[in-house]
Design a protein around this motif. Structure first.
Motif: not given
Length: 173
Positions: A62, A64-65, A68-69, A72
């Motif tokens: 994924d 997008g995930k 995002y990670q 972060k």
């Protein structure tokens, strides 16, 4: 919109790819169409992980995930980063001892906060002929701060001012 740094789905240009599944299992070398179909069937993205390998390595994930990670992780690294500032204390060659002690306290506080300190002695007019007074003031700072500071830049003349830079001593763990 910024161009993605990695190739995903239709932007992959290789004919064949080495495919890694969503669970990190090796799926072997497949044609790009099959790899895209496999990723689409799992409702995930095909992401080019190693474009320089022969054949390029792609992973089903994924995207997008993943992005995002990554953001972060960057935020965490930025949070743990410490920026050292250079604080400055100015004085004159005829500054009184009590005032010097006061300025030493300021520099001590700067060093305890983890910052570096620049101590500048400014000479005006004919004071420039008595540079030994400025040297004595800087020597007093050196002796007073010897327990928590290390001299990073020794006394230097620059125009009509003399300065030195002190940094906090490395803490022993």
């Amino acid at each position: 919109m910024a161009k993605p740094t990695v190739n995903i789905n239709q932007s992959i240009r290789a004919k064949e790819v080495r495919l890694v599944g969503a669970d990190s299992e090796q799926l072997g070398i497949l044609p790009l169409r099959e790899a895209l179909a496999l990723a689409e069937s799992q409702q995930l993205d095909l992401v080019e992980v190693s474009p320089t390998a022969v054949p390029p390595v792609c992973r089903i994930m994924d995207y997008g995930k993943f992005k995002y990670q990554q953001s972060k992780k960057q935020q965490e690294a930025k949070k743990k980063q410490v920026q050292v500032q250079l604080k400055e204390v100015k004085l004159r060659p005829k500054t009184d001892d009590h005032d010097l002690d006061f300025k030493v306290k300021h520099v001590r506080r700067f060093l305890e906060e983890g910052n570096k300190a620049k101590i500048t002695v400014v000479f005006r007019g004919r004071e420039i002929t008595h540079q030994e007074l400025g040297m004595a003031a800087l020597e007093k700072f050196t002796t007073e701060l010897a327990d928590i500071a290390v001299v990073e830049v020794k006394q230097k003349m620059e125009g009509r001012s003399m300065f030195m830079i002190v940094a906090p001593r490395a803490k022993v763990k």
